[in-house]
Design a protein around this motif. Sequence first.
Motif, PDB file in Angstrom:
ATOM      1  N   ASP A 177      30.924  -5.927 -28.394  1.00  0.00           N
ATOM      2  CA  ASP A 177      29.758  -5.074 -29.234  1.00  0.00           C
ATOM      3  C   ASP A 177      28.618  -6.226 -29.630  1.00  0.00           C
ATOM      4  O   ASP A 177      27.670  -5.898 -30.272  1.00  0.00           O
ATOM      5  CB  ASP A 177      30.307  -4.501 -30.435  1.00  0.00           C
ATOM      6  CG  ASP A 177      31.130  -5.436 -31.684  1.00  0.00           C
ATOM      7  OD1 ASP A 177      30.991  -6.809 -31.285  1.00  0.00           O
ATOM      8  OD2 ASP A 177      31.706  -5.030 -32.521  1.00  0.00           O
ATOM      9  N   GLY A 178      28.948  -7.592 -29.127  1.00  0.00           N
ATOM     10  CA  GLY A 178      27.478  -8.424 -29.237  1.00  0.00           C
ATOM     11  C   GLY A 178      27.518  -8.867 -30.801  1.00  0.00           C
ATOM     12  O   GLY A 178      26.034  -9.216 -31.125  1.00  0.00           O
ATOM     13  N   ASP A 179      28.310  -8.665 -31.619  1.00  0.00           N
ATOM     14  CA  ASP A 179      28.032  -8.982 -32.953  1.00  0.00           C
ATOM     15  C   ASP A 179      28.425 -10.431 -33.544  1.00  0.00           C
ATOM     16  O   ASP A 179      28.360 -10.523 -34.592  1.00  0.00           O
ATOM     17  CB  ASP A 179      28.906  -8.006 -33.885  1.00  0.00           C
ATOM     18  CG  ASP A 179      30.509  -8.078 -33.786  1.00  0.00           C
ATOM     19  OD1 ASP A 179      30.782  -8.833 -33.034  1.00  0.00           O
ATOM     20  OD2 ASP A 179      31.075  -7.347 -34.625  1.00  0.00           O
ATOM     21  N   GLY A 180      28.809 -11.166 -32.353  1.00  0.00           N
ATOM     22  CA  GLY A 180      29.034 -12.727 -32.667  1.00  0.00           C
ATOM     23  C   GLY A 180      30.396 -12.927 -33.265  1.00  0.00           C
ATOM     24  O   GLY A 180      30.884 -13.938 -33.515  1.00  0.00           O
ATOM     25  N   VAL A 181      31.263 -11.844 -33.166  1.00  0.00           N
ATOM     26  CA  VAL A 181      32.560 -12.035 -33.759  1.00  0.00           C
ATOM     27  C   VAL A 181      33.428 -11.640 -32.507  1.00  0.00           C
ATOM     28  O   VAL A 181      33.335 -10.535 -32.201  1.00  0.00           O
ATOM     29  CB  VAL A 181      32.970 -11.128 -34.838  1.00  0.00           C
ATOM     30  CG1 VAL A 181      34.387 -11.422 -35.350  1.00  0.00           C
ATOM     31  CG2 VAL A 181      32.189 -11.419 -36.076  1.00  0.00           C
ATOM     32  N   ALA A 182      34.301 -12.598 -32.182  1.00  0.00           N
ATOM     33  CA  ALA A 182      35.093 -12.470 -30.817  1.00  0.00           C
ATOM     34  C   ALA A 182      35.932 -11.344 -30.999  1.00  0.00           C
ATOM     35  O   ALA A 182      36.459 -10.823 -32.016  1.00  0.00           O
ATOM     36  CB  ALA A 182      35.872 -13.800 -30.631  1.00  0.00           C
ATOM     37  N   ASP A 183      36.296 -10.447 -29.964  1.00  0.00           N
ATOM     38  CA  ASP A 183      36.993  -9.531 -29.599  1.00  0.00           C
ATOM     39  C   ASP A 183      38.383  -9.515 -30.428  1.00  0.00           C
ATOM     40  O   ASP A 183      38.903  -8.354 -31.113  1.00  0.00           O
ATOM     41  CB  ASP A 183      37.360  -8.913 -28.402  1.00  0.00           C
ATOM     42  CG  ASP A 183      35.883  -8.334 -27.789  1.00  0.00           C
ATOM     43  OD1 ASP A 183      34.804  -8.121 -28.520  1.00  0.00           O
ATOM     44  OD2 ASP A 183      35.931  -8.069 -26.471  1.00  0.00           O
ATOM     45  N   HIS A 184      38.957 -10.733 -29.996  1.00  0.00           N
ATOM     46  CA  HIS A 184      40.269 -10.758 -30.505  1.00  0.00           C
ATOM     47  C   HIS A 184      40.480 -10.965 -32.166  1.00  0.00           C
ATOM     48  O   HIS A 184      41.576 -10.709 -32.574  1.00  0.00           O
ATOM     49  CB  HIS A 184      41.138 -12.047 -30.147  1.00  0.00           C
ATOM     50  CG  HIS A 184      40.498 -13.467 -30.633  1.00  0.00           C
ATOM     51  ND1 HIS A 184      39.413 -13.920 -30.144  1.00  0.00           N
ATOM     52  CD2 HIS A 184      41.052 -14.288 -31.492  1.00  0.00           C
ATOM     53  CE1 HIS A 184      39.232 -14.979 -30.854  1.00  0.00           C
ATOM     54  NE2 HIS A 184      40.224 -15.168 -31.805  1.00  0.00           N
ATOM     55  N   ARG A 185      39.438 -11.161 -32.865  1.00  0.00           N
ATOM     56  CA  ARG A 185      39.555 -10.808 -34.262  1.00  0.00           C
ATOM     57  C   ARG A 185      38.355 -10.094 -35.102  1.00  0.00           C
ATOM     58  O   ARG A 185      38.285 -10.001 -36.276  1.00  0.00           O
ATOM     59  CB  ARG A 185      39.257 -12.542 -34.959  1.00  0.00           C
ATOM     60  CG  ARG A 185      38.082 -13.155 -34.640  1.00  0.00           C
ATOM     61  CD  ARG A 185      38.150 -14.513 -35.146  1.00  0.00           C
ATOM     62  NE  ARG A 185      36.924 -15.236 -34.751  1.00  0.00           N
ATOM     63  CZ  ARG A 185      35.374 -15.248 -35.594  1.00  0.00           C
ATOM     64  NH1 ARG A 185      35.723 -14.404 -36.649  1.00  0.00           N
ATOM     65  NH2 ARG A 185      34.775 -15.718 -35.351  1.00  0.00           N
ATOM     66  N   ASP A 186      38.065  -9.138 -34.239  1.00  0.00           N
ATOM     67  CA  ASP A 186      36.875  -8.270 -34.501  1.00  0.00           C
ATOM     68  C   ASP A 186      37.680  -6.740 -35.175  1.00  0.00           C
ATOM     69  O   ASP A 186      38.135  -6.216 -34.176  1.00  0.00           O
ATOM     70  CB  ASP A 186      35.926  -7.838 -33.559  1.00  0.00           C
ATOM     71  CG  ASP A 186      34.519  -7.175 -33.773  1.00  0.00           C
ATOM     72  OD1 ASP A 186      34.588  -6.358 -35.061  1.00  0.00           O
ATOM     73  OD2 ASP A 186      33.832  -7.377 -33.278  1.00  0.00           O
TER      74      ASP A 186
END
Length: 378
Positions: A177-186
């Motif tokens: 989602d391009g929010d700056g938080v990697a998928d594995h901890r989003d």
Amino acid sequence: MLAIASAPPATAGTPAVALLGELLRPDKSVTGDSPSPETAWAVQLDFPFSEHWTLVTDGGMGSQLSSRGFGAVEKVELDSGFRYYPRGAAGYSGLFVQATAGWMRLKLEGRPRAVDRPFASVGVGQRIALDHRWAVQWEARAEGTGVDRDDPVRERIVEPSARLGLSWSFGSAPDADGDGVADHRDACPATREGAIVDASGCPRDTDRDGVPDGLDICTGTPVGVPVDESGCSALRDSDGDGVPDGVDACPGTERGTRVDARGCETDEPLARAIPQLPLQDIVFRYKSVELTDDAIAALDRLAATLQEWPEVTIDLAGSADGARRAPEDEVLALRRAQSVRAYLIAQGVPAAQLRARGRGDDEKPAPGPRVEVRAISP
């Protein structure tokens, strides 16, 4: 940490390299009856090409002792194939299944001719991300060859094994989602573009109107007021006094007039102040007296507004973490209220305007670790 969600990048991961230790059960066609487990090692390269699929290239080496007259047996193998991540995050984190095919060479001690055979393998595994580049990786796999009557081994070779090691990614972790938080901890992997998110990847909503900060044009909307997609009041306010028409008892108030919660003009300071002050409870972490980022943001807004209302006193009533009132809980409740008062004073609010206390025995316990913020008459 705060970040702003932007347009999503490509969903495939980035290439990675892994170094794996291996514990395998040699085939008795090579080592003889009752083979004991042997160790080996492998280097693996991953090349993700979609959200779910990765191209895998694998090379390994090991040695075995044979009781069939082959002596020391050195094994070298190279294989390539595909890995599938059912939940996405290919090449970075998650459970996977894989299948490969390649070539195996066995060098037999005292034999001039090596055993060369094609083989295939299937397996399952997982990559567990440690940060945006490093991951722990494990695999359980089995590999097997065909039969070759012309080489010294002759029979089919089948060897199950388990692998464990570390993987390193050449690029940053996927962020769908391009929010700056990697998928594995989003925790919120589908955040809208432009929304401001916290460290867990979830949108911040300072005024709690359901529209994330960054997309909210009207960030000071009172709690409970219905809003449109832009975060502004969905209720018409014809006289512009801040009180929607549906609850405005005095709908024709002249613009600029200070009104009470009913929308009517008043000279009583407290009645005029309450609709204008951003009053909200300050929530603390368990057993803590430190202000969170959300608490600081709320107190900054309150401090800025209180400068305009020197005649109003703010009551800060602290609570502990539960309903019981042990001596240590009373101390914790008071310290929380004092922490809020000290911060507001540091922001320029006169100390005389602030009253800090722990909740009394005659008051109903507050729901959880917080300080209730209320405006009262001096």
